[in-house]
Write a protein that holds these residues in place. Structure first.
Motif, PDB file in Angstrom:
ATOM      1  N   THR A   1       0.833  -1.194   0.000  1.00 55.04           N
ATOM      2  CA  THR A   1       0.000   0.000   0.000  1.00 55.04           C
ATOM      3  C   THR A   1       0.877   1.258   0.000  1.00 55.04           C
ATOM      4  N   ARG A   2       0.254   2.403  -0.258  1.00 59.43           N
ATOM      5  CA  ARG A   2       1.001   3.665  -0.285  1.00 59.43           C
ATOM      6  C   ARG A   2       1.638   3.977   1.063  1.00 59.43           C
ATOM      7  N   PRO A   3       0.934   3.817   2.213  1.00 58.32           N
ATOM      8  CA  PRO A   3       1.606   4.104   3.493  1.00 58.32           C
ATOM      9  C   PRO A   3       2.848   3.242   3.714  1.00 58.32           C
ATOM     10  N   VAL A   4       2.796   1.978   3.275  1.00 62.60           N
ATOM     11  CA  VAL A   4       3.968   1.119   3.446  1.00 62.60           C
ATOM     12  C   VAL A   4       5.093   1.578   2.533  1.00 62.60           C
ATOM     13  N   ALA A   5       4.766   1.895   1.276  1.00 58.01           N
ATOM     14  CA  ALA A   5       5.795   2.313   0.321  1.00 58.01           C
ATOM     15  C   ALA A   5       6.432   3.636   0.726  1.00 58.01           C
ATOM     16  N   GLU A   6       5.688   4.502   1.434  1.00 58.85           N
ATOM     17  CA  GLU A   6       6.203   5.812   1.820  1.00 58.85           C
ATOM     18  C   GLU A   6       6.620   5.864   3.288  1.00 58.85           C
ATOM     19  N   THR A   7       6.924   4.692   3.864  1.00 56.47           N
ATOM     20  CA  THR A   7       7.334   4.657   5.263  1.00 56.47           C
ATOM     21  C   THR A   7       8.632   5.424   5.453  1.00 56.47           C
ATOM     22  N   ASP A   8       8.626   6.326   6.404  1.00 61.39           N
ATOM     23  CA  ASP A   8       9.815   7.121   6.671  1.00 61.39           C
ATOM     24  C   ASP A   8      10.907   6.229   7.246  1.00 61.39           C
ATOM     25  N   GLY A   9      12.093   6.291   6.657  1.00 58.39           N
ATOM     26  CA  GLY A   9      13.225   5.504   7.141  1.00 58.39           C
ATOM     27  C   GLY A   9      13.501   4.258   6.345  1.00 58.39           C
TER      28      GLY A   9
END
Length: 370
Positions: free
Chosen positions: A23-31
């Motif tokens: 998902t987008r939140p996983v792909a854009e995880t900070d770090g």
């Protein structure tokens, strides 16, 4: 429904995963780095019952052509654990009689009990510290408990994000919940001011309304081609000589044909004579060799239309030669040639020459014959 069937037990079969959805939140995880996402996908595609050591996983990824070392994989696993995608716990191995580390991969960190438990404990600790600094708040204690964020929900901080307090939060990655977006705005930051309205002529009674009405995006866009031209193009595709398109195929390809004709400089179908229509059909169907389905190939043939060239005028017919009957009269009346029209001379080494019958016309030849 029989009683035997009603008492039957249903369960989910264990199947090897064929895909891993990120998902987008996983792909854009900070770090997390791009290679971390790739390793996570590789772990999620493992069989649920499969177990592999770190060395085995490194060897599997190397077999796929990845550049992976043991040290590199260890750093990736550390970042995935901090982001909540890996659960790490110590398990006693009865075979070796020693404890060992076990890792379990999660696509959604909200399903990782270790990660969510750490997040809730950290949030409770920070909330208690802030409550002591601020003093008691009005309202029952249950109201404060309702403000706490449950596992898997947004963890936007409800307290001032000072440096000291942030250091005490103890979240695994940053102040973000498992499985949610990890790019929140900093607490206390002011939202940007609204964009000022565009300048308008002061004489307008309602400049804002006039500006909004003049936006091109709000105007109703008309059809690209008139209905008559679209119908003429569809009719042309259905009446070609070499192959005729069906009604549905012609309707779909008609706008495409008009668009390509306009780009390539072809005249309108309404202005074409039969010669131009045959030329257009020949250009559309110029590469049909080996095509199994002309219906599927028609859009590509239409897009490959060549630039329009005006047809060359038809060549004038060659001038007709003399009448064979007149040639026979000339040859019979001419004393310088034989009956085949070759010049008679005494030079046997000279090449043969055709006689021009000097001084003899068809009329004189007819008179001599009489």
């Amino acid at each position: 429904m029989t009683e035997r069937f009603a008492n039957s037990v249903f369960e989910r079969a264990l199947e090897d995963p064929e895909e891993a959805v990120i998902t987008r939140p996983v792909a854009e995880t900070d770090g997390l780095q791009p290679e971390d996402i790739g390793v996570l996908v590789h772990l999620l595609l493992l069989s649920p019952t499969a177990q592999a050591t770190g060395k085995d996983l490194v060897a599997m990824m190397r077999a796929l052509g990845w550049k992976m070392s043991d040290e590199r994989f260890a750093k990736i696993a550390k970042r995935l654990t901090a982001a909540g995608h890996l659960l790490r716990k110590s398990v006693y191995n009865a075979t070796t009689q020693r404890p060992e580390w076990r890792y379990r991969a999660y696509r959604n960190p909200a399903n990782n009990p270790q990660y969510t438990a750490n997040g809730i404990d950290a949030l409770s600790q920070v909330s208690d510290e802030n409550r002591k600094k601020r003093g008691p708040e009005p309202g029952p204690a249950s109201e404060n408990r309702e403000k706490r964020v449950s596992p898997g929900q947004s963890r936007k901080p409800l307290f001032p994000a000072s440096g000291a307090e942030t250091a005490k939060s103890g979240f695994p990655s940053d102040d973000v919940s498992a499985g949610q977006s990890r790019n929140p705005q900093k607490a206390g930051s002011a939202s940007p001011p609204p964009h000022p309205p565009e300048e308008e002529d002061s004489s307008s009674p309602n400049p804002l309304t006039r500006a909004s009405e003049s936006l091109p995006s709000q105007r109703a866009a008309g059809p690209e081609f008139p209905r008559e031209e679209v119908e003429a193009a569809a009719d042309f595709l259905q009446q070609m000589r070499q192959w005729q398109a069906g009604a549905s195929t012609a309707r779909r390809a008609a706008p495409r044909l008009l668009r390509t004709m306009r780009a390539q400089g072809w005249p309108l179908l309404a202005d074409m004579d039969q010669e131009h229509r045959e030329l257009l059909e020949a250009d559309i169907l110029k590469n049909t060799a080996g095509a199994k389905s002309w219906t599927r190939c028609l859009p590509g043939w239409v897009d490959d239309l060549r630039r329009y060239r005006k047809p060359a005028p038809a060549a004038a017919p060659a001038a007709a030669g003399p009448d064979p009957r007149h040639l026979a009269l000339l040859r019979a009346a001419c004393p310088a040639c034989d009956q085949s029209g070759w010049v008679e001379d005494d030079d046997d080494d000279a090449p043969p020459r055709r006689c021009t019958h000097p001084g003899i016309t068809v009329d004189t030849a007819k008179e001599r014959q009489q």
